[in-house]
Design a protein around this motif. Structure first.
Motif, PDB file in Angstrom:
ATOM      1  N   THR A   1      43.196  17.906   4.471  1.00 39.94           N
ATOM      2  CA  THR A   1      42.795  19.114   4.028  1.00 39.94           C
ATOM      3  C   THR A   1      44.126  20.160   4.550  1.00 39.94           C
ATOM      4  OG1 THR A   1      41.626  19.588   6.002  1.00 39.94           O
ATOM      5  CG2 THR A   1      40.305  18.739   4.314  1.00 39.94           C
ATOM      6  N   PHE A   2      44.831  19.788   5.163  1.00 45.54           N
ATOM      7  CA  PHE A   2      46.057  20.261   5.556  1.00 45.54           C
ATOM      8  C   PHE A   2      47.161  19.953   4.719  1.00 45.54           C
ATOM      9  CE2 PHE A   2      49.987  21.597   7.599  1.00 45.54           C
ATOM     10  CZ  PHE A   2      49.670  22.687   8.429  1.00 45.54           C
ATOM     11  N   GLY A   3      47.626  20.708   3.747  1.00 44.44           N
ATOM     12  CA  GLY A   3      48.578  20.253   2.881  1.00 44.44           C
ATOM     13  C   GLY A   3      49.764  21.086   2.647  1.00 44.44           C
ATOM     14  N   PRO A   4      50.495  21.274   1.432  1.00 45.84           N
ATOM     15  CA  PRO A   4      51.576  21.939   1.301  1.00 45.84           C
ATOM     16  C   PRO A   4      51.306  23.490   1.526  1.00 45.84           C
ATOM     17  CG  PRO A   4      51.504  20.219  -0.308  1.00 45.84           C
ATOM     18  CD  PRO A   4      50.150  20.243   0.359  1.00 45.84           C
TER      19      PRO A   4
ATOM     20  N   GLU B   1      53.016  25.598   4.049  1.00 44.83           N
ATOM     21  CA  GLU B   1      53.914  26.860   3.700  1.00 44.83           C
ATOM     22  C   GLU B   1      53.708  28.075   4.527  1.00 44.83           C
ATOM     23  OE1 GLU B   1      54.589  28.031  -0.321  1.00 44.83           O
ATOM     24  OE2 GLU B   1      54.680  26.080  -0.915  1.00 44.83           O
ATOM     25  N   ALA B   2      52.288  28.375   4.694  1.00 44.64           N
ATOM     26  CA  ALA B   2      52.021  29.379   5.503  1.00 44.64           C
ATOM     27  C   ALA B   2      52.376  29.302   6.989  1.00 44.64           C
ATOM     28  CB  ALA B   2      50.210  29.517   5.605  1.00 44.64           C
ATOM     29  N   ALA B   3      52.232  28.233   7.402  1.00 43.53           N
ATOM     30  CA  ALA B   3      52.795  27.930   8.919  1.00 43.53           C
ATOM     31  C   ALA B   3      54.058  28.283   9.136  1.00 43.53           C
ATOM     32  CB  ALA B   3      52.343  26.585   9.217  1.00 43.53           C
TER      33      ALA B   3
ATOM     34  N   THR C   1      56.961  19.506  13.554  1.00 48.10           N
ATOM     35  CA  THR C   1      56.233  20.164  14.411  1.00 48.10           C
ATOM     36  C   THR C   1      56.496  21.579  14.848  1.00 48.10           C
ATOM     37  OG1 THR C   1      56.058  17.848  15.625  1.00 48.10           O
ATOM     38  CG2 THR C   1      55.407  19.746  17.058  1.00 48.10           C
ATOM     39  N   LEU C   2      55.785  22.227  14.268  1.00 48.48           N
ATOM     40  CA  LEU C   2      55.721  23.707  14.862  1.00 48.48           C
ATOM     41  C   LEU C   2      55.007  24.074  15.793  1.00 48.48           C
ATOM     42  CD1 LEU C   2      55.531  25.373  11.117  1.00 48.48           C
ATOM     43  CD2 LEU C   2      57.620  24.301  12.321  1.00 48.48           C
ATOM     44  N   THR C   3      55.072  25.202  16.397  1.00 50.10           N
ATOM     45  CA  THR C   3      54.479  25.695  17.575  1.00 50.10           C
ATOM     46  C   THR C   3      53.079  25.402  17.601  1.00 50.10           C
ATOM     47  OG1 THR C   3      55.982  27.172  18.188  1.00 50.10           O
ATOM     48  CG2 THR C   3      53.823  27.502  19.245  1.00 50.10           C
ATOM     49  N   GLY C   4      52.097  25.560  16.291  1.00 54.24           N
ATOM     50  CA  GLY C   4      50.651  25.509  16.298  1.00 54.24           C
ATOM     51  C   GLY C   4      50.425  24.543  15.065  1.00 54.24           C
ATOM     52  N   HIS C   5      51.383  23.767  14.713  1.00 59.19           N
ATOM     53  CA  HIS C   5      50.944  23.083  13.503  1.00 59.19           C
ATOM     54  C   HIS C   5      51.779  21.742  13.670  1.00 59.19           C
ATOM     55  CE1 HIS C   5      50.042  27.108  12.356  1.00 59.19           C
ATOM     56  NE2 HIS C   5      49.120  26.641  11.532  1.00 59.19           N
TER      57      HIS C   5
ATOM     58  N   ARG D   1      49.716  15.421   4.730  1.00 57.55           N
ATOM     59  CA  ARG D   1      48.485  15.820   5.667  1.00 57.55           C
ATOM     60  C   ARG D   1      48.968  16.599   6.916  1.00 57.55           C
ATOM     61  NH1 ARG D   1      47.570  10.936  10.057  1.00 57.55           N
ATOM     62  NH2 ARG D   1      49.690  10.269  10.090  1.00 57.55           N
ATOM     63  N   GLY D   2      48.094  16.949   7.882  1.00 56.19           N
ATOM     64  CA  GLY D   2      48.691  17.776   9.142  1.00 56.19           C
ATOM     65  C   GLY D   2      47.512  18.376   9.738  1.00 56.19           C
ATOM     66  N   LEU D   3      47.728  19.305  10.571  1.00 56.01           N
ATOM     67  CA  LEU D   3      46.780  19.869  11.299  1.00 56.01           C
ATOM     68  C   LEU D   3      47.086  21.225  12.140  1.00 56.01           C
ATOM     69  CD1 LEU D   3      44.065  18.968  12.681  1.00 56.01           C
ATOM     70  CD2 LEU D   3      45.424  18.728  14.815  1.00 56.01           C
ATOM     71  N   ALA D   4      46.229  22.113  11.963  1.00 55.36           N
ATOM     72  CA  ALA D   4      46.545  23.435  12.593  1.00 55.36           C
ATOM     73  C   ALA D   4      46.008  23.387  14.073  1.00 55.36           C
ATOM     74  CB  ALA D   4      45.880  24.581  11.839  1.00 55.36           C
TER      75      ALA D   4
END
Ligand code: SF4
Length: 484
Positions: free
Chosen positions: A38-41, A45-47, A338-342, A366-369
């Motif tokens: 559910t975490f996609g492009p 992009e927002a992150a 890997t960003l600070t929160g994502h 895929r990913g995660l906030a």
């Protein structure tokens, strides 16, 4: 005798087996199996558009190999068709451009402090292709003058022309897969790499001025015995790499069908494997390497060892790094950012990666906030795995972690953790036993271990992030590793 060598004497097979449970290697927290599609492009992009001044670490995955080594469970594409690399590069350049446009890096002055090509076999590319890829990254990102620029090289296929080309481009660190030098083991894993070949490459890298040389070794391979691996270590120590990673062989034929060609009866188990493992640690300590933890050794003069001692070590999908504070951008098939929160991972199959890049989106699958709680727990796990020290008194005062802290009591009693100070200044320091079993010190702080998705726990392939195990129902399963 150093403290570590003395304490290593306390590592018994019974103790190791008691803690030899499957667990994550915490190259991320939450770990990759907890990420979701559910975490996609759009979400990524927002992150990416969030303001940040963090320096960058760039990882590029080059997935092609000409032949599959039987021990390997990485996400690779086996092919001898060199034209595949050119096609891949075309997509990779679009991927890089899309990232750079979104981040507008040219205007934010976020310098690249670390740059890494992994695989697969990065030197599957020709010199011309390597130069074009590197220049493309350089044209879109600003590199720090002292950036660490590293590549994984396979001594069997990397030519002198390629080494010269890499060095001229500015690559300053090489990582060589060696595994084991014994012919019988090499035949069994279908990777014939004579010692002379490895040694010639090391010498040439030094001659060309590569500043850092890493070796990857593996214990638990077919036909290994304490004596045979000891002989391998003697040669490895003689070649004197700056860093050594010592991985446990992940025998997962149900997930990596090519491993069915390995005769299970030839794998060292039980006391034999324990002795191989313990002797390897002892030999490396005696040779002067520092044991950073979780498979990694470094010479005291190496930046990794210095960062560990100064408390500036970092851990991400490439393992331990010296670049704390960097945000990691992953390019190419299956690469992880890997960003600070994502967290975000690209598509794992080439066909999906190509289709996604063609559509003009970031190729994120895929990913995660991360929640606030995830970020706090990641910080705690980072303290344990990177600093080898937890400010347990402060954490107890902060509240909310009493149960996890209390569950570390037996680890203190067993000598994995050294408790010092009282009250708010209490600290827990990982002894060498704790660093060997560091995942056990971190697991009490992992709230996802009881999640249904994490119930299938088995041995883990070398690079957790590159494998996306899927169960019979098509859903991802968590595949975690053991120490032995
Ligand atoms: S070990 Fe390296 S060369 Fe062998 S299959 Fe894996 S990625 Fe390719």
């Amino acid at each position: 005798m150093t403290n570590d060598l003395l304490q290593l004497e306390n590592l018994s097979e019974a103790l190791l087996q008691r803690y030899n449970t499957s667990g994550p290697r915490y190259t991320s927290y939450p770990t990759a199996p907890m990420w979701t599609d559910t975490f996609g492009p759009k979400q990524f992009e927002a992150a990416l558009s969030l303001p940040s001044t963090a320096p960058l670490s760039l990882y590029t995955h080059l997935p092609f190999c000409e032949h599959r080594c039987l021990f390997c469970a990485c996400n690779v594409t086996i092919t001898s068709q060199k034209e595949q690399a050119e096609k891949y590069l075309g997509y990779l350049f679009d991927d890089i451009d899309r990232f750079a446009d979104l981040m507008d890096v040219a205007h934010t002055n976020r310098v690249v402090k670390q740059y890494h090509w992994g695989g697969g076999t990065p030197t599957f590319l020709t010199c011309d292709q390597m130069e074009r890829l590197f220049r493309h990254h350089q044209s879109r990102f600003t590199f720090a003058p002292n950036a660490e620029i590293a590549i994984e090289v396979d001594p069997r296929v990397t030519t002198d022309e390629q080494l010269v080309c890499l060095r001229n481009l500015g690559f300053n660190r090489v990582s060589l897969g060696v595994q084991d030098i014994q012919p019988e083991t090499q035949v069994a894993i279908e990777r014939i790499q004579p010692l002379e070949q490895t040694e010639a490459m090391v010498n040439r890298c030094r001659e060309l001025g590569f500043g850092g040389i890493n070796f990857d070794l593996i214990y638990g391979l077919p036909h290994q015995t304490m004596a045979s691996f000891d002989a391998t270590l003697t040669e490895m120590i003689r070649l004197s790499p700056d860093r050594i990673a010592l991985y446990n062989f992940a025998y997962v034929p149900w997930m990596a069908p090519h491993q069915q060609k390995i005769d299970e009866a030839t794998l060292p188990v039980g006391s034999e494997k324990f002795t191989i493992f313990k002797n390897a640690i002892r030999r490396l300590l005696e040779a002067g390497y520092l044991y950073i933890g979780m498979d990694h050794f470094a010479k005291p003069t190496d930046e990794l060892a210095i960062a560990w001692q100064q408390g500036t070590l970092h851990r991400n999908f490439m393992g331990y790094t010296t670049h704390a504070g960097c945000e990691l951008l992953g390019f190419g098939v299956s690469a992880i950012s890997t960003l600070t929160g994502h967290y975000a991972q690209n598509h794992r199959k080439l066909v999906d990666y190509y289709a996604s890049v063609e559509s003009g989106e970031l190729p994120v699958h895929r990913g995660l906030a991360l929640s606030e709680d995830d970020i706090t727990r990641r910080g705690i796990i980072h303290q344990l795995l990177c600093d080898s020290r937890l400010k347990s008194g402060e954490l107890r005062q902060q509240g909310g972690y009493d149960e996890a802290l209390d569950s570390l009591g037996p680890l203190v009693a067993d000598g994995l953790l050294l408790k010092e100070g009282e009250g708010v200044v209490e600290t827990l320091t990982l002894t060498i036993l704790g660093r060997i079993l560091s995942r056990n010190t971190a697991m009490p702080f992992d709230t996802y271990l009881d999640s249904p998705i994490a119930t299938t726990v088995e041995h883990l392939p070398k690079h957790e992030q590159r494998l996306r195990p899927v169960g019979a129902d098509g859903k991802p399963v968590a595949v975690y590793s053991k120490t032995l």
